[in-house]
Enzyme design. Sequence first.
Site, PDB file in Angstrom:
ATOM      1  CB  ALA A  28      -0.933  -0.022   1.196  1.00  0.00           C
ATOM      2  NE  ARG A  40      -1.617  -4.317   9.033  1.00  0.00           N
ATOM      3  CZ  ARG A  40      -2.191  -4.826   7.945  1.00  0.00           C
ATOM      4  NH1 ARG A  40      -2.092  -4.191   6.796  1.00  0.00           N
ATOM      5  NH2 ARG A  40      -2.845  -5.956   7.993  1.00  0.00           N
ATOM      6  CD  GLN A 107       1.615  -6.997   0.570  1.00  0.00           C
ATOM      7  OE1 GLN A 107       1.104  -7.476   1.562  1.00  0.00           O
ATOM      8  NE2 GLN A 107       2.583  -6.117   0.649  1.00  0.00           N
ATOM      9  CB  ILE A 109      -6.883  -4.063  -4.613  1.00  0.00           C
ATOM     10  CG1 ILE A 109      -7.131  -2.851  -3.685  1.00  0.00           C
ATOM     11  CG2 ILE A 109      -6.584  -5.315  -3.789  1.00  0.00           C
ATOM     12  CD1 ILE A 109      -8.389  -2.973  -2.833  1.00  0.00           C
ATOM     13  CG  ASP A 110      -3.337   0.718  -6.403  1.00  0.00           C
ATOM     14  OD1 ASP A 110      -2.758   0.120  -7.333  1.00  0.00           O
ATOM     15  OD2 ASP A 110      -2.727   1.238  -5.455  1.00  0.00           O
ATOM     16  CG  HIS A 127      -3.610  -9.187  -1.283  1.00  0.00           C
ATOM     17  ND1 HIS A 127      -2.991  -8.398  -0.351  1.00  0.00           N
ATOM     18  CD2 HIS A 127      -3.225 -10.457  -1.000  1.00  0.00           C
ATOM     19  CE1 HIS A 127      -2.250  -9.156   0.454  1.00  0.00           C
ATOM     20  NE2 HIS A 127      -2.371 -10.399   0.074  1.00  0.00           N
ATOM     21  CB  CYS A 160     -24.230 -13.998 -10.073  1.00  0.00           C
ATOM     22  SG  CYS A 160     -23.651 -14.605 -11.656  1.00  0.00           S
TER      23      CYS A 160
HETATM   24  P1  NAD Z   1       0.289  -1.674   4.991  1.00  0.00           P
HETATM   25  O1  NAD Z   1      -0.801  -0.660   5.083  1.00  0.00           O
HETATM   26  O2  NAD Z   1       0.343  -2.769   5.959  1.00  0.00           O
HETATM   27  O3  NAD Z   1       1.714  -0.991   5.008  1.00  0.00           O
HETATM   28  C1  NAD Z   1       2.061   0.032   4.174  1.00  0.00           C
HETATM   29  C2  NAD Z   1       3.488   0.412   4.540  1.00  0.00           C
HETATM   30  O4  NAD Z   1       3.892   1.437   3.653  1.00  0.00           O
HETATM   31  C3  NAD Z   1       3.629   0.950   5.957  1.00  0.00           C
HETATM   32  O5  NAD Z   1       4.660   0.251   6.611  1.00  0.00           O
HETATM   33  C4  NAD Z   1       4.000   2.431   5.760  1.00  0.00           C
HETATM   34  O6  NAD Z   1       4.964   2.872   6.689  1.00  0.00           O
HETATM   35  C5  NAD Z   1       4.590   2.420   4.369  1.00  0.00           C
HETATM   36  N1  NAD Z   1       4.412   3.653   3.626  1.00  0.00           N
HETATM   37  C6  NAD Z   1       3.336   4.472   3.584  1.00  0.00           C
HETATM   38  N2  NAD Z   1       3.541   5.465   2.700  1.00  0.00           N
HETATM   39  C7  NAD Z   1       4.771   5.265   2.181  1.00  0.00           C
HETATM   40  C8  NAD Z   1       5.554   5.950   1.219  1.00  0.00           C
HETATM   41  N3  NAD Z   1       5.128   7.068   0.606  1.00  0.00           N
HETATM   42  N4  NAD Z   1       6.774   5.459   0.911  1.00  0.00           N
HETATM   43  C9  NAD Z   1       7.263   4.344   1.525  1.00  0.00           C
HETATM   44  N5  NAD Z   1       6.577   3.674   2.451  1.00  0.00           N
HETATM   45  C10 NAD Z   1       5.337   4.113   2.758  1.00  0.00           C
HETATM   46  O7  NAD Z   1       0.204  -2.180   3.538  1.00  0.00           O
HETATM   47  P2  NAD Z   1       0.513  -3.562   3.001  1.00  0.00           P
HETATM   48  O8  NAD Z   1       1.694  -4.171   3.662  1.00  0.00           O
HETATM   49  O9  NAD Z   1       0.501  -3.414   1.556  1.00  0.00           O
HETATM   50  O10 NAD Z   1      -0.785  -4.452   3.463  1.00  0.00           O
HETATM   51  C11 NAD Z   1      -2.100  -3.973   3.528  1.00  0.00           C
HETATM   52  C12 NAD Z   1      -3.075  -4.742   2.638  1.00  0.00           C
HETATM   53  O11 NAD Z   1      -4.172  -3.902   2.350  1.00  0.00           O
HETATM   54  C13 NAD Z   1      -2.482  -5.068   1.319  1.00  0.00           C
HETATM   55  O12 NAD Z   1      -2.292  -6.415   1.280  1.00  0.00           O
HETATM   56  C14 NAD Z   1      -3.466  -4.623   0.260  1.00  0.00           C
HETATM   57  O13 NAD Z   1      -4.181  -5.723  -0.219  1.00  0.00           O
HETATM   58  C15 NAD Z   1      -4.436  -3.757   0.954  1.00  0.00           C
HETATM   59  N6  NAD Z   1      -4.349  -2.334   0.581  1.00  0.00           N
HETATM   60  C16 NAD Z   1      -4.187  -1.969  -0.729  1.00  0.00           C
HETATM   61  C17 NAD Z   1      -4.129  -0.637  -1.056  1.00  0.00           C
HETATM   62  C18 NAD Z   1      -3.936  -0.248  -2.494  1.00  0.00           C
HETATM   63  O14 NAD Z   1      -4.279  -1.023  -3.375  1.00  0.00           O
HETATM   64  N7  NAD Z   1      -3.376   0.932  -2.782  1.00  0.00           N
HETATM   65  C19 NAD Z   1      -4.246   0.346  -0.082  1.00  0.00           C
HETATM   66  C20 NAD Z   1      -4.434  -0.062   1.232  1.00  0.00           C
HETATM   67  C21 NAD Z   1      -4.478  -1.427   1.553  1.00  0.00           C
END
Ligand code: NAD
Length: 277
Positions: A28, A40, A107, A109-110, A127, A160
């Site tokens: 994310a 998170r 990971q 979904i965007d 994901h 569906c």
């Molecule tokens: P996470 O939310 O657990 O962790 C994101 C990490 O990125 C954090 O440790 C944070 O410190 C770091 N971070 C935030 N902004 C940053 C930046 N600009 N540069 C560098 N680091 C940065 O995310 P995750 O580990 O991907 O897991 C969360 C789950 O939720 C994923 O598996 C995903 O499926 C889903 N998710 C997806 C999206 C998306 O598609 N954009 C967004 C939120 C959550």
Amino acid sequence: MNFEYEEKIELVSRWISDHEKIVIFTGAGVSTESDIPDFRSSGGIWERFDPNEFLFDNFLASQKVRAKYWKLHTEIYYTILKARPNLAHLACVELERMGKLDCVITQNIDNLHQKAGLPEEKVIELHGNAMRVTCLTCGKEYDRKAIQDRVEKGDEAPACDSCEGPLKPATIAFGQPMPFKETREAENRSREADLFLVIGSSLVVYPAAYMPLYAREGGAKIVIINLSTTPYDHQADVFIREKAGVVMDKIIKALAVNNLNSPPKKIKNLVDSVKTG
Ligand code: NAD
């Protein structure tokens, strides 16, 4: 290794020049600079919604949970829809153009890696993808917009057309089985990588977080670029605690300078043969 920031950028760009099978693993954090919040960090979605409520079994069992799930995912969908790829996504495309990128395992979904210009076959989505919808009974796939239009018109938990099974955004909920093909492919690619870059992941969501361990077992160098610490920082060859877009942009620029000073082997041979010929 204890390097200063600029030295780390230089080192990683040299490694990129010297390696051919680069796998990038994104979470994310790679998309927060595109204004899609992670889940998170403080203020994230899991502070406002209880993740236990959205367990996959609850989705299957309850019409009320399905309606609430669609409400949460409607919010996520519109955030994603207006997001634009940032410098980190564009850096991945640049590496692909240089012939360096084996694949991106994400990971997210965007859909932003594809929107930035990465070919579909270079992106392994662990994901799922919020731009699609699946029927959980017959597996029929739908374009998200068509189903979202139904939700907007008051169909709170759409079913569906073919079998009346529950429709769900084609993303993986807590407790939902991981996509078999993608997970296996991601593991294989991680094991075969020679350089493995983690960008913007807390590395606490499994089995996705095993990927850097597989890469480590396969002998790859590991680089982690993340704003906060992760459980695997001590296993990384380099850890950079900075914004993904800023770091990746610097790495691409350093790479361009390095390539000017010492062109890749193939070009160098050509230059040498012209000189001697
Ligand atoms: P996470 O939310 O657990 O962790 C994101 C990490 O990125 C954090 O440790 C944070 O410190 C770091 N971070 C935030 N902004 C940053 C930046 N600009 N540069 C560098 N680091 C940065 O995310 P995750 O580990 O991907 O897991 C969360 C789950 O939720 C994923 O598996 C995903 O499926 C889903 N998710 C997806 C999206 C998306 O598609 N954009 C967004 C939120 C959550």
